[in-house]
Design an enzyme around this catalytic site. Sequence first.
Site, PDB file in Angstrom:
ATOM      1  N   ASP A  12      -6.134  55.462 -91.232  1.00  0.00           N
ATOM      2  CA  ASP A  12      -7.122  54.838 -92.123  1.00  0.00           C
ATOM      3  C   ASP A  12      -8.489  55.514 -92.018  1.00  0.00           C
ATOM      4  O   ASP A  12      -9.490  54.981 -92.515  1.00  0.00           O
ATOM      5  CB  ASP A  12      -7.215  53.333 -91.819  1.00  0.00           C
ATOM      6  CG  ASP A  12      -5.910  52.608 -92.138  1.00  0.00           C
ATOM      7  OD1 ASP A  12      -5.210  53.014 -93.090  1.00  0.00           O
ATOM      8  OD2 ASP A  12      -5.564  51.648 -91.418  1.00  0.00           O
ATOM      9  N   LYS A  62       1.259  48.299-100.116  1.00  0.00           N
ATOM     10  CA  LYS A  62       1.510  46.851-100.193  1.00  0.00           C
ATOM     11  C   LYS A  62       1.621  46.433-101.658  1.00  0.00           C
ATOM     12  O   LYS A  62       0.924  45.544-102.143  1.00  0.00           O
ATOM     13  CB  LYS A  62       0.421  46.050 -99.471  1.00  0.00           C
ATOM     14  CG  LYS A  62       0.441  46.288 -97.969  1.00  0.00           C
ATOM     15  CD  LYS A  62      -0.410  45.301 -97.212  1.00  0.00           C
ATOM     16  CE  LYS A  62      -0.456  45.635 -95.745  1.00  0.00           C
ATOM     17  NZ  LYS A  62      -1.182  46.905 -95.426  1.00  0.00           N
ATOM     18  N   ASP A  65       3.422  43.451-107.506  1.00  0.00           N
ATOM     19  CA  ASP A  65       3.222  43.429-108.961  1.00  0.00           C
ATOM     20  C   ASP A  65       4.532  43.150-109.701  1.00  0.00           C
ATOM     21  O   ASP A  65       5.581  42.970-109.079  1.00  0.00           O
ATOM     22  CB  ASP A  65       2.607  44.765-109.405  1.00  0.00           C
ATOM     23  CG  ASP A  65       1.507  44.544-110.434  1.00  0.00           C
ATOM     24  OD1 ASP A  65       1.764  43.814-111.420  1.00  0.00           O
ATOM     25  OD2 ASP A  65       0.404  45.083-110.256  1.00  0.00           O
ATOM     26  N   ILE A  66       4.438  43.134-111.023  1.00  0.00           N
ATOM     27  CA  ILE A  66       5.634  42.954-111.851  1.00  0.00           C
ATOM     28  C   ILE A  66       6.524  44.195-111.725  1.00  0.00           C
ATOM     29  O   ILE A  66       6.034  45.276-111.365  1.00  0.00           O
ATOM     30  CB  ILE A  66       5.267  42.711-113.330  1.00  0.00           C
ATOM     31  CG1 ILE A  66       4.491  43.922-113.886  1.00  0.00           C
ATOM     32  CG2 ILE A  66       4.470  41.413-113.490  1.00  0.00           C
ATOM     33  CD1 ILE A  66       4.344  43.914-115.398  1.00  0.00           C
ATOM     34  N   THR A  69       5.314  47.663-113.149  1.00  0.00           N
ATOM     35  CA  THR A  69       4.215  48.305-112.419  1.00  0.00           C
ATOM     36  C   THR A  69       4.694  48.808-111.060  1.00  0.00           C
ATOM     37  O   THR A  69       4.285  49.878-110.601  1.00  0.00           O
ATOM     38  CB  THR A  69       3.039  47.315-112.266  1.00  0.00           C
ATOM     39  OG1 THR A  69       2.755  46.754-113.558  1.00  0.00           O
ATOM     40  CG2 THR A  69       1.795  48.000-111.752  1.00  0.00           C
ATOM     41  N   PRO A 168       2.779  46.396 -86.839  1.00  0.00           N
ATOM     42  CA  PRO A 168       1.364  46.708 -86.655  1.00  0.00           C
ATOM     43  C   PRO A 168       0.663  45.610 -85.860  1.00  0.00           C
ATOM     44  O   PRO A 168       1.226  44.529 -85.661  1.00  0.00           O
ATOM     45  CB  PRO A 168       0.835  46.727 -88.093  1.00  0.00           C
ATOM     46  CG  PRO A 168       1.670  45.707 -88.799  1.00  0.00           C
ATOM     47  CD  PRO A 168       3.012  45.643 -88.092  1.00  0.00           C
ATOM     48  N   ALA A 172      -6.268  47.711 -81.485  1.00  0.00           N
ATOM     49  CA  ALA A 172      -7.491  47.064 -81.975  1.00  0.00           C
ATOM     50  C   ALA A 172      -7.303  45.576 -82.285  1.00  0.00           C
ATOM     51  O   ALA A 172      -8.224  44.775 -82.119  1.00  0.00           O
ATOM     52  CB  ALA A 172      -8.001  47.795 -83.219  1.00  0.00           C
ATOM     53  N   ARG A 192      -6.614  52.350 -85.408  1.00  0.00           N
ATOM     54  CA  ARG A 192      -7.912  52.656 -84.790  1.00  0.00           C
ATOM     55  C   ARG A 192      -7.811  53.113 -83.344  1.00  0.00           C
ATOM     56  O   ARG A 192      -8.573  53.984 -82.922  1.00  0.00           O
ATOM     57  CB  ARG A 192      -8.819  51.414 -84.884  1.00  0.00           C
ATOM     58  CG  ARG A 192      -9.344  51.166 -86.285  1.00  0.00           C
ATOM     59  CD  ARG A 192      -9.902  49.777 -86.436  1.00  0.00           C
ATOM     60  NE  ARG A 192      -8.851  48.766 -86.495  1.00  0.00           N
ATOM     61  CZ  ARG A 192      -9.066  47.458 -86.616  1.00  0.00           C
ATOM     62  NH1 ARG A 192     -10.308  47.008 -86.676  1.00  0.00           N
ATOM     63  NH2 ARG A 192      -8.050  46.617 -86.679  1.00  0.00           N
TER      64      ARG A 192
HETATM   65  O1  O7M Z   1      -4.224  49.538 -85.534  1.00  0.00           O
HETATM   66  P1  O7M Z   1      -5.160  49.074 -86.638  1.00  0.00           P
HETATM   67  O2  O7M Z   1      -5.464  47.637 -86.549  1.00  0.00           O
HETATM   68  O3  O7M Z   1      -6.377  49.945 -86.757  1.00  0.00           O
HETATM   69  O4  O7M Z   1      -4.390  49.329 -88.018  1.00  0.00           O
HETATM   70  C1  O7M Z   1      -3.261  48.607 -88.374  1.00  0.00           C
HETATM   71  C2  O7M Z   1      -2.680  49.154 -89.658  1.00  0.00           C
HETATM   72  O5  O7M Z   1      -1.543  48.381 -89.998  1.00  0.00           O
HETATM   73  C3  O7M Z   1      -3.622  49.075 -90.851  1.00  0.00           C
HETATM   74  O6  O7M Z   1      -3.369  50.208 -91.685  1.00  0.00           O
HETATM   75  C4  O7M Z   1      -3.226  47.800 -91.551  1.00  0.00           C
HETATM   76  O7  O7M Z   1      -3.467  47.867 -92.932  1.00  0.00           O
HETATM   77  C5  O7M Z   1      -1.724  47.740 -91.253  1.00  0.00           C
HETATM   78  N1  O7M Z   1      -1.150  46.378 -91.197  1.00  0.00           N
HETATM   79  C6  O7M Z   1      -1.670  45.430 -90.351  1.00  0.00           C
HETATM   80  O8  O7M Z   1      -2.584  45.689 -89.576  1.00  0.00           O
HETATM   81  N2  O7M Z   1      -1.162  44.153 -90.397  1.00  0.00           N
HETATM   82  C7  O7M Z   1      -0.138  43.781 -91.190  1.00  0.00           C
HETATM   83  O9  O7M Z   1       0.275  42.634 -91.165  1.00  0.00           O
HETATM   84  C8  O7M Z   1       0.435  44.752 -92.009  1.00  0.00           C
HETATM   85  C9  O7M Z   1      -0.029  46.057 -91.942  1.00  0.00           C
HETATM   86  C10 O7M Z   1       0.768  47.037 -92.580  1.00  0.00           C
HETATM   87  O10 O7M Z   1       0.946  48.167 -92.199  1.00  0.00           O
HETATM   88  O11 O7M Z   1       1.450  46.596 -93.613  1.00  0.00           O
HETATM   89  C11 O7M Z   1       2.372  47.411 -94.175  1.00  0.00           C
END
Ligand code: O7M
Length: 215
Positions: A12, A62, A65-66, A69, A168, A172, A192
């Site tokens: 990210d 994530k 949508d329909i 899409t 996930p 962090a 992170r």
């Molecule tokens: O380790 P982080 O917290 O910096 O990042 C976690 C990553 O996982 C970040 O890209 C979030 O968008 C994703 N994520 C979650 O943290 N929680 C969820 O419930 C779902 C996701 C995810 O990857 O969904 C597919």
Amino acid sequence: MRMDSKLILALDETDKDKALGIAKQVSGIVDAVKINWPLILAVGPEMINELSRTVDVICDFKVADIPNTVRLIVGNAVNRGASAVIVHAFTGGDSLRQAVDTAAGRASIFAVTEMSHPGGAEFTAPNAEAMAKLGVECGVSGFIAPATRPDRITAIRAIIGDKLILSPGVGAQGGAAAAAIEAGADYIIVGRAIYQAKDPVAVAKKFATDIRTAL
Ligand code: O7M
């Protein structure tokens, strides 16, 4: 998708050079790199093409949508080289089936069940089991379940059999890789804690060791 370290980097980071640098540094350690809107919006969708030349890319859009899409989004991501696309399950069976049909074996579809943040307990948790069941019926390859609540990984595992769980919330958000693996996760997603670290390689290696010793 490789199943070696069972570690997935959530990239990210929004600075293009930093993002590419970190991906290159850890590409031999992680099994895949997950990218999300922060990187796509900051740098552009060509990041999918660029990263997928050297590592499996999971497009965490994530999608919610329909079906039409969903078809357009998943198709574009796969055509750019994505190995997997993440979709929301609450959209229902027609949208989920459309995602699976569009990926058509060229990429995996992973569906979100319960989310890892505290708010995830409000709406996603009470419906997570039903979403997991629907995902199995629709033929998705696996699910996202929270490392912040390992007992919920176990609950999802009981429904989905041998489909994959990507988890996930490690680092962090306070979750631990070992606990998530012991609860039934197949892959750990870390963002992170790796890409903001002074030494991303050392931290990624440490997570990979945590995962290996928990298996
Ligand atoms: O380790 P982080 O917290 O910096 O990042 C976690 C990553 O996982 C970040 O890209 C979030 O968008 C994703 N994520 C979650 O943290 N929680 C969820 O419930 C779902 C996701 C995810 O990857 O969904 C597919």
